[in-house]
Design a protein around this motif. Structure first.
Motif, PDB file in Angstrom:
ATOM      1  N   GLU A 201      49.738 -40.631  14.450  1.00  9.60           N
ATOM      2  CA  GLU A 201      48.664 -39.735  14.894  1.00  9.60           C
ATOM      3  C   GLU A 201      47.861 -40.353  16.030  1.00  9.60           C
ATOM      4  N   LEU A 202      47.614 -41.656  15.946  1.00 12.75           N
ATOM      5  CA  LEU A 202      46.882 -42.343  17.013  1.00 12.75           C
ATOM      6  C   LEU A 202      47.630 -42.226  18.346  1.00 12.75           C
ATOM      7  N   ARG A 203      48.943 -42.478  18.328  1.00  9.24           N
ATOM      8  CA  ARG A 203      49.738 -42.385  19.562  1.00  9.24           C
ATOM      9  C   ARG A 203      49.731 -40.955  20.108  1.00  9.24           C
ATOM     10  N   ARG A 204      49.877 -39.989  19.221  1.00 10.52           N
ATOM     11  CA  ARG A 204      49.893 -38.598  19.654  1.00 10.52           C
ATOM     12  C   ARG A 204      48.525 -38.169  20.189  1.00 10.52           C
ATOM     13  N   SER A 205      47.472 -38.610  19.545  1.00 12.65           N
ATOM     14  CA  SER A 205      46.118 -38.262  19.992  1.00 12.65           C
ATOM     15  C   SER A 205      45.876 -38.786  21.392  1.00 12.65           C
ATOM     16  N   GLN A 206      46.281 -40.034  21.638  1.00 14.84           N
ATOM     17  CA  GLN A 206      46.115 -40.629  22.969  1.00 14.84           C
ATOM     18  C   GLN A 206      46.961 -39.892  24.002  1.00 14.84           C
ATOM     19  N   TYR A 207      48.169 -39.476  23.611  1.00 11.37           N
ATOM     20  CA  TYR A 207      49.061 -38.736  24.511  1.00 11.37           C
ATOM     21  C   TYR A 207      48.427 -37.406  24.926  1.00 11.37           C
ATOM     22  N   PHE A 299      44.651 -34.546  15.692  1.00 16.19           N
ATOM     23  CA  PHE A 299      46.028 -34.292  16.135  1.00 16.19           C
ATOM     24  C   PHE A 299      47.027 -34.738  15.069  1.00 16.19           C
ATOM     25  N   GLY A 300      46.710 -34.472  13.813  1.00 10.27           N
ATOM     26  CA  GLY A 300      47.584 -34.899  12.724  1.00 10.27           C
ATOM     27  C   GLY A 300      48.892 -34.139  12.674  1.00 10.27           C
ATOM     28  N   CYS A 301      48.836 -32.826  12.944  1.00  6.50           N
ATOM     29  CA  CYS A 301      50.027 -31.981  12.810  1.00  6.50           C
ATOM     30  C   CYS A 301      50.500 -31.527  14.197  1.00  6.50           C
TER      31      CYS A 301
END
Length: 438
Positions: A201-207, A299-301
């Motif tokens: 989730e951290l990587r996706r949130s930053q993306y 941005f969990g899902c």
């Protein structure tokens, strides 16, 4: 609200909790039959729905995790569930009992070897927001206010067993047949496992924060990798009010239109440019700032949209393809809505059903601008759902229709449409997102 010192994590504990709720539901039905004698049918049914919704929700909120996440997903199905269930299950978006301070500290010690107050300059022992998978605390470090999201213990470990418990309920509610349903439930299980991986989730949130940073009027928090791990995410505190609170206030139509356009552009940019989408568009994941900016805080899902699904899915959104019988039928086979082994009756029935559904749901895409305050549009959606729910000849058919990718794409559009409707946004420019593509 009371805090929880323990969450049932074992399969037997979690199953027994749901069985207790089932026993209460049985008693509620006895009361319902009694009420039918002294009250009219509508009033007796309303009391039954309220009692059942309360008892089921009370059980799920103690379990948290996947079981509560299912309630959250169901709270978005406003055209399927009775209003009493929707109202009660909507609480799962941001109002459930939090973990006690002792359990929070235990999580920090396990992953950082320190208590939170030894890491941050300030740390609130009480959570400010508790939902299905985790809860949020405020903290301060070097003068910066932060939000610290902590995952409940045992959530990831209980996903598979939780889904087995709620699977019979979901199958009955949505008329899913056992044969061929495995890919749908596997899709849900995979997404839940992803949602409990906070490193992912951290990587996706930053993306997403980086890729969407140029979109006007939408903001994202900064994330702190040094204070994050597989069960904890730390980000900037975003000042604003919950989306659902904002829509209940008296707002100017200009502000409603501005936020509606922002929300629409944000989703269309993800769909068409990134081919990855925030697939959990419920009000608990969005705030509105004082300056009427849209703040995206979770941005969990995330659903990645494969090209071989994206192309036919959005080709069917075009009016000229819907009205071309050969193209329409071809796309239905490509998207696994129709199958070669279907009987003539099934092919005719599902072709007609999906034509009506798609003509209605894709209407905004065939306009330059769309009025999401139009009550007649949403009444048509509700009426269509109710009409097909009552059709008797569907009972003997294999109703598992469409690729597994439909689950989260349809969920995204249902949630987005409902949020746009809650805003009563007008004159939304449908293809405005193209102005921001690089």
């Amino acid at each position: 609200m009371k805090t929880l010192n323990k969450i049932p994590t074992g399969k037997i504990e979690r199953t027994s909790s749901l069985l207790k709720a089932g026993a209460k539901v049985g008693v509620n039905y006895l009361k319902y039959y009694g009420n039918k004698i002294t009250k009219d049918e509508d009033e007796a049914r309303k009391i039954l729905n309220e009692d059942n919704a309360s008892d089921i929700y009370d059980s799920l909120k103690e379990l948290k995790g996947s079981a509560l996440k299912v309630a959250q997903m169901l709270s978005m199905e406003k055209n399927i569930l009775p209003v009493e269930y929707v109202e009660k299950f909507s609480l799962s978006q941001f109002s459930v009992p939090p973990l006690s301070g002792a359990l929070v500290k235990k999580t920090f010690r396990k992953y950082f070897g320190k208590n939170p107050e030894d890491i941050f300059d300030e740390f609130s022992s009480e959570s400010v927001n508790a939902a299905s998978i985790g809860q949020v605390h405020t903290a301060k470090k070097d003068g910066q206010k932060m939000a610290v999201k902590i995952q409940y213990p045992g959530v990831r470990e209980s996903i598979s067993s939780d889904l087995k418990m709620v699977k019979p309920i979901a199958m009955k509610m949505f008329n899913i047949k056992k044969e061929g349903s495995e890919s749908y439930f596997q899709e849900v299980e995979d997404k839940l496992f992803e949602e409990t991986d906070y490193n992912l989730e951290l990587r996706r949130s930053q993306y997403f924060a980086e890729e969407c940073s140029h979109l006007p009027n939408v903001r994202f928090p900064h994330y702190y990798q040094q204070y994050s791990c597989e069960k904890i995410i730390t980000m900037d505190w975003m000042a604003g009010i919950h989306f659902s609170e904002f829509t209940k206030k008296q707002n100017s139509q200009e502000d409603l239109n501005k936020i509606g356009q922002t929300l629409w552009d944000f989703y269309m940019y993800q769909m068409h440019i990134l081919k990855k989408v925030h697939a959990d568009p419920h009000p608990g994941n969005f705030l509105i700032s004082e300056d009427k900016e849209l703040l995206v805080i979770d941005f969990g899902c995330i659903k990645e949209i494969p090209e071989d699904f994206y192309t036919p899915y959005f080709e069917l959104a075009k009016e000229e393809n819907l009205k071309n019988p050969e193209v329409f039928r071809e796309k239905l086979f490509t998207l696994e809505i129709l199958r070669e082994e279907d009987s003539p009756q099934e092919k005719e029935f599902f072709s007609k059903l999906f034509y009506e559904l798609l003509e209605l749901f894709t209407r905004p895409f065939n306009r330059e601008k769309f009025d999401f305050a139009d009550e007649s549009f949403f009444q048509e959606i509700a009426d269509l759902g109710q009409r097909y729910a009552k059709i008797s000849n569907i009972k003997g058919m294999n109703t598992n229709r469409g690729s597994r990718h439909f689950i989260y794409l349809n969920r995204t559009f249902f949630g987005l449409y409902h949020m746009m409707h809650d805003l009563k946004a007008k004159d939304v420019a449908i293809n405005n997102f193209k102005n921001y593509s690089e």
